[in-house]
Design a protein around this motif. Structure first.
Motif, PDB file in Angstrom:
ATOM      1  N   GLU A 143      39.364  30.523  52.345  1.00  0.00           N
ATOM      2  CA  GLU A 143      37.927  31.603  52.406  1.00  0.00           C
ATOM      3  C   GLU A 143      38.372  33.038  52.055  1.00  0.00           C
ATOM      4  N   ILE A 144      40.006  33.400  52.943  1.00  0.00           N
ATOM      5  CA  ILE A 144      40.332  34.766  51.960  1.00  0.00           C
ATOM      6  C   ILE A 144      41.155  34.851  50.093  1.00  0.00           C
ATOM      7  N   MET A 145      41.782  33.385  50.320  1.00  0.00           N
ATOM      8  CA  MET A 145      41.894  34.007  48.833  1.00  0.00           C
ATOM      9  C   MET A 145      41.432  34.025  47.925  1.00  0.00           C
ATOM     10  N   ARG A 146      39.762  32.900  48.417  1.00  0.00           N
ATOM     11  CA  ARG A 146      38.682  33.034  47.578  1.00  0.00           C
ATOM     12  C   ARG A 146      38.212  34.151  47.032  1.00  0.00           C
ATOM     13  N   ALA A 147      37.679  34.833  48.188  1.00  0.00           N
ATOM     14  CA  ALA A 147      37.435  36.391  47.869  1.00  0.00           C
ATOM     15  C   ALA A 147      38.001  37.339  46.962  1.00  0.00           C
ATOM     16  N   GLY A 148      39.779  36.328  46.476  1.00  0.00           N
ATOM     17  CA  GLY A 148      40.300  36.794  46.052  1.00  0.00           C
ATOM     18  C   GLY A 148      40.363  36.565  44.773  1.00  0.00           C
ATOM     19  N   PHE A 149      40.355  35.725  44.694  1.00  0.00           N
ATOM     20  CA  PHE A 149      40.219  34.802  43.857  1.00  0.00           C
ATOM     21  C   PHE A 149      39.060  35.356  42.654  1.00  0.00           C
ATOM     22  N   ASP A 150      37.704  35.123  43.473  1.00  0.00           N
ATOM     23  CA  ASP A 150      36.757  35.857  42.892  1.00  0.00           C
ATOM     24  C   ASP A 150      37.006  37.179  42.392  1.00  0.00           C
ATOM     25  N   SER A 151      37.642  37.987  42.603  1.00  0.00           N
ATOM     26  CA  SER A 151      37.931  39.352  42.829  1.00  0.00           C
ATOM     27  C   SER A 151      38.603  39.910  41.345  1.00  0.00           C
ATOM     28  N   VAL A 152      39.374  38.761  40.816  1.00  0.00           N
ATOM     29  CA  VAL A 152      39.317  38.433  39.119  1.00  0.00           C
ATOM     30  C   VAL A 152      38.926  38.342  38.427  1.00  0.00           C
ATOM     31  N   HIS A 153      38.642  39.407  37.165  1.00  0.00           N
ATOM     32  CA  HIS A 153      37.178  38.979  36.514  1.00  0.00           C
ATOM     33  C   HIS A 153      37.791  38.734  35.422  1.00  0.00           C
ATOM     34  N   ALA A 154      36.119  37.918  35.017  1.00  0.00           N
ATOM     35  CA  ALA A 154      36.451  36.658  33.601  1.00  0.00           C
ATOM     36  C   ALA A 154      37.456  37.183  33.094  1.00  0.00           C
ATOM     37  N   GLY A 155      37.289  38.341  32.447  1.00  0.00           N
ATOM     38  CA  GLY A 155      37.310  38.966  31.271  1.00  0.00           C
ATOM     39  C   GLY A 155      39.195  38.284  30.708  1.00  0.00           C
ATOM     40  N   GLN A 156      39.940  38.376  31.904  1.00  0.00           N
ATOM     41  CA  GLN A 156      41.281  38.162  32.638  1.00  0.00           C
ATOM     42  C   GLN A 156      41.795  36.655  32.119  1.00  0.00           C
TER      43      GLN A 156
ATOM     44  N   LEU B 184      46.587  34.628  40.465  1.00  0.00           N
ATOM     45  CA  LEU B 184      47.215  34.576  42.026  1.00  0.00           C
ATOM     46  C   LEU B 184      47.718  35.879  42.814  1.00  0.00           C
ATOM     47  N   PHE B 185      48.464  36.399  41.975  1.00  0.00           N
ATOM     48  CA  PHE B 185      48.889  37.190  42.407  1.00  0.00           C
ATOM     49  C   PHE B 185      48.300  38.624  42.796  1.00  0.00           C
ATOM     50  N   PRO B 186      47.259  38.938  41.405  1.00  0.00           N
ATOM     51  CA  PRO B 186      46.472  40.141  41.778  1.00  0.00           C
ATOM     52  C   PRO B 186      45.762  39.805  42.646  1.00  0.00           C
ATOM     53  N   ALA B 187      44.955  38.209  43.227  1.00  0.00           N
ATOM     54  CA  ALA B 187      44.283  38.421  44.162  1.00  0.00           C
ATOM     55  C   ALA B 187      45.144  38.433  45.515  1.00  0.00           C
ATOM     56  N   ALA B 188      46.164  37.932  45.545  1.00  0.00           N
ATOM     57  CA  ALA B 188      46.823  37.486  46.632  1.00  0.00           C
ATOM     58  C   ALA B 188      46.791  39.077  47.220  1.00  0.00           C
ATOM     59  N   GLU B 189      47.071  40.278  46.248  1.00  0.00           N
ATOM     60  CA  GLU B 189      47.345  41.649  46.256  1.00  0.00           C
ATOM     61  C   GLU B 189      46.489  42.391  46.620  1.00  0.00           C
ATOM     62  N   ARG B 190      44.966  41.561  46.631  1.00  0.00           N
ATOM     63  CA  ARG B 190      43.991  42.364  46.592  1.00  0.00           C
ATOM     64  C   ARG B 190      43.279  41.567  48.476  1.00  0.00           C
ATOM     65  N   VAL B 191      43.542  40.582  49.043  1.00  0.00           N
ATOM     66  CA  VAL B 191      43.350  40.311  49.614  1.00  0.00           C
ATOM     67  C   VAL B 191      44.242  40.900  50.423  1.00  0.00           C
ATOM     68  N   PHE B 192      45.603  41.099  50.521  1.00  0.00           N
ATOM     69  CA  PHE B 192      46.863  41.311  51.425  1.00  0.00           C
ATOM     70  C   PHE B 192      46.964  41.222  52.963  1.00  0.00           C
ATOM     71  N   PRO B 193      46.163  42.769  53.358  1.00  0.00           N
ATOM     72  CA  PRO B 193      45.723  43.275  53.940  1.00  0.00           C
ATOM     73  C   PRO B 193      45.444  42.480  55.386  1.00  0.00           C
ATOM     74  N   SER B 194      44.365  41.355  54.628  1.00  0.00           N
ATOM     75  CA  SER B 194      43.269  40.082  55.465  1.00  0.00           C
ATOM     76  C   SER B 194      44.487  38.779  55.661  1.00  0.00           C
ATOM     77  N   LEU B 195      44.745  38.430  54.269  1.00  0.00           N
ATOM     78  CA  LEU B 195      45.531  37.993  54.764  1.00  0.00           C
ATOM     79  C   LEU B 195      46.646  38.326  56.420  1.00  0.00           C
TER      80      LEU B 195
END
Lengths: 227, 219, 248
Positions: A107-120, A140-151
């Motif tokens: 669930e956390i990583m899904r939020a991370g993946f969703d945060s990566v812009h379609a342009g990327q 993967l890495f930008p997604a994980a970085e954004r949700v790292f505190p939750s992770l």
């Protein structure tokens, strides 16, 4: 009334407490790694083009997140044995913890993946990267970085939840404490001591995650800005 | 003769489920009061009080609920305070819920825009009035989805009270498993009942969150 | 415009139709681009020019018609997308650099993982393309440390590093301040001078007229006029007349 605390019967058995703490830590680290893998696959699965894959991933996440871990571990432990699989308690513990934390991580990583812009995605696609390469290098890495505190919070909760595996007699910290309090007749002192030990373990784990963050996200290390 | 899983067992599980609900409500009420107290202490003007509340949160969030439950159940009688399983579980869960809700609600209080605090100050309200007439009502709106989501955590975690002889849904399942030796049916039934209790709250929480996000987008 | 026989068209669009839901965005669009030629699509927002460009790299699928780019039949359902993308570079309005990678890593990523170039070679290539766009000193910088104009030039370098046969530019200066627009346009002009085949969508009319071998004017999903920059001076259709009067 007079309350006298006597910690000596507990400290006498320090090797047992240390063993328990080591099992707790190893169990937590192993389940963190496997749970992160499962969770990330699950998060990617929910974005899958195949409806059946995304449906299975969604059901898995909802089923796990809406039932207690204790019931999950009983179901696996007693259920597998009636099916004729005799796994050790610690194997079942690792399996159950992985399945459990995988759903939360998913669930956390899904939020991370969703945060990566379609342009990327588009840019990577146009450079000729495959879907898998895009996940690995671009998403993967930008997604994980954004949700790292939750992770990291989730994985510390996992370490705390590993105490529940004492209920199927895994010799981790709480399981060993249960034994010690039974033979020492000093329950309050026993649980105060392991309470402090868990607290120390959670501090250690937080430091480990800070370190992992430094290594995994060099941009943040250098610039210190959020992504 | 070994009985097979049947209607009476379902009935027994449902009785256990009622106790799960009772403990959940007790834990939410106790923990909610504790959480409110901790949240207010966390934003107190006195630094020492703030630090004390922060330590409480850090400490409790670093200890497993199961250990808190054992401490309450075995520890309180050891210092001469006799407790029933329900009371012990309620006390331990109050401590535990208070730390998580306290930290979460502090965030919600601090998320109320600074201008609102200043405006309230200009109206010559006392600190108490400012807090409960202006700030808290706004914070409640922000905090509702997350709080409803946390209720799911509370319900699930009451299952740990089964380890201190509290006959809730999980304990009922264990007892049935001990007599029927049908763990699959038994624990699947237990899981389904938990799911029916938790899933509606999960959905509600998500829906509230989405509605709030939309409200934000409009504002 | 002289298309010599050996310079046969590298891009062909024929009767392309495309709708988003009920809205028809491309309505029988046809034009060709010869090797080494610069084609500029002009028209108001919503005229379909960006969609036409995106169809060439199969970022959108067309409903009907025929598109061929560098010998790849884009409209063929069995098209091997990766082969198309190896021949086509595209640059977007929003740069789309990867924020967690340095500029050097951004550029090296595709050559290394798609073309399997060794790290050393990929790094040399990245430095060379960065020098080409005037960013020789930015190899180790992160995108957020650079201005919009520099980021867009880095994005161009990233595309060039794959050594495409055709470059597509989708409103690449629309997100930039006027003073940063110039540095990006100069890079594109140099590419044109080097003989790169390009199709671009832009609102910079002065630039379009200067650089274009072929101007294509679109309005409501149709092509109304195409030809040299001079079509802007003597529009034959009232649509281009109105557009030219507003934009120039």
């Amino acid at each position: 009334m007079e309350v006298s605390l006597d910690f000596s019967p507990i400290f006498e058995r320090w090797p047992m407490l240390l063993d328990g703490a080591i099992v707790t830590l190893l169990l937590s680290v192993a389940a963190t790694v496997s749970g992160f893998l499962i969770g990330t696959l699950c998060a990617a699965g929910r974005n899958s083009r195949f409806r059946i894959v995304s449906a299975i991933c969604a059901i898995y996440v909802e089923a796990i997140r809406n039932t207690p871990f204790l019931v999950q571990i009983f179901l696996i432990f007693f259920g597998l044995s009636t099916l004729g699989f005799t796994l050790s308690a610690i194997t079942v513990a690792l399996l159950a913890l992985t399945i459990n934390v995988g759903a939360y991580t998913g669930e956390i990583m899904r939020a991370g993946f969703d945060s990566v812009h379609a342009g990327q995605w588009e840019a990577a696609e146009c450079l000729g990267l495959s879907r898998l390469q895009t996940y690995w290098h671009v998403v993967l890495f930008p997604a994980a970085e954004r949700v790292f505190p939750s992770l990291s919070s989730q994985f510390i909760l996992l370490m705390l939840a590993s105490s529940i595996t004492s209920q199927i007699s895994v010799p981790e910290l709480t399981g060993n404490a249960n034994y010690i309090q039974g033979v020492s007749f000093r329950p309050l002192e026993t649980y105060l001591v392991i309470g402090v030990m868990y607290f120390i373990l959670s501090v250690i784990m937080r430091q480990i995650f800070n370190l992992i963050g430094m290594v995994a996200f060099p941009r943040r290390r250098r610039l210190g800005t959020p992504l | 003769m070994v009985p097979t899983f049947g209607f009476i067992h379902i009935q027994f599980l449902l009785e256990g489920a009622i106790w799960t609900v009772i403990l959940s409500v007790c834990a939410f009420l106790g923990g909610g009061l504790m959480g409110l107290l901790i949240a207010l202490l966390r934003i107190s003007p006195i630094p020492f009080v703030r630090r004390l509340a922060a330590w409480y949160i850090e400490l409790v969030q670093g200890i497993p609920l199961l250990v808190l439950l054992f401490t309450g159940y075995f520890g309180l009688p050891a210092i001469g305070v006799p407790v029933s399983p329900l009371l012990a579980a309620t006390i331990s869960m109050t401590v535990w819920v208070g730390a998580y809700l306290g930290e979460f609600w502090r965030g919600s209080l601090e998320a109320v825009p600074k201008a609102q605090w200043e405006a309230a100050e200009c109206l010559a309200l006392t600190r108490w009035q400012r807090m409960f007439k202006v700030i808290v009502p706004q914070a409640v709106r922000n905090a509702t989805p997350g709080t409803v989501g946390f209720m799911v955590q509370i319900i699930k975690n009451t299952s740990l009270a089964s380890a201190v002889s509290f006959v809730d849904l999980t304990r009922a399942g264990q007892l049935i498993n001990n007599s029927t030796f049908q763990p699959f049916v038994t624990f699947v039934a237990v899981a389904i009942i938990y799911f029916l209790l938790c899933f509606p709250l999960s959905v509600l929480s998500r829906r509230l969150e989405r509605r709030m996000a939309r409200g934000m987008a409009k504002a | 415009m002289n298309i010599s026989p050996d310079n046969k068209a590298v891009i062909v669009l024929r009767d392309v139709e495309k709708s988003f839901g009920q809205v028809k965005v491309l309505h029988g669009v046809s034009f060709e681009v010869a090797r080494g030629q610069v084609t500029v699509l002009i028209g108001r927002s919503g005229s379909g020019k960006s969609t036409a460009l995106r169809c060439m790299d199969r970022l959108e699928k067309v409903d009907a018609g025929y598109i061929e780019v560098c010998g790849h039949v884009v409209t063929d359902p069995a098209l091997e997308l990766r082969k198309l993308r190896l021949d086509v570079g595209i640059v977007f309005q929003s740069y789309n650099l990867f924020p967690h990678l340095t500029i050097g890593e951004n550029i090296m990523l595709a050559p290394r993982s798609v073309k399997k170039l060794p790290k050393k070679e990929a790094a040399d290539l990245a430095r060379a393309t960065l020098a080409q766009v005037g960013l020789g000193d930015k190899f180790d910088a992160y995108p957020e440390q650079m201005s919009g104009g520099q980021q867009q030039r880095a994005a161009i370098a990233r595309s060039l590093a794959m050594q495409p046969k055709v470059m597509l530019f989708d409103e690449v200066t629309s997100a930039l301040d006027p003073e940063l627009t110039g540095e990006v346009l100069r890079v594109i002009e140099r590419l044109a001078a080097d003989g790169m085949t390009m199709v671009m969508v832009t609102h910079e009319m002065g630039f379009a007229r200067r650089i274009a071998d072929q101007l294509v004017f679109m309005h409501q999903g149709k092509i109304w006029e195409k030809g040299h920059g001079s079509i802007l001076d003597a529009p034959r259709t009232p649509e281009l007349q109105r557009f030219a009067a507003q934009e120039l």
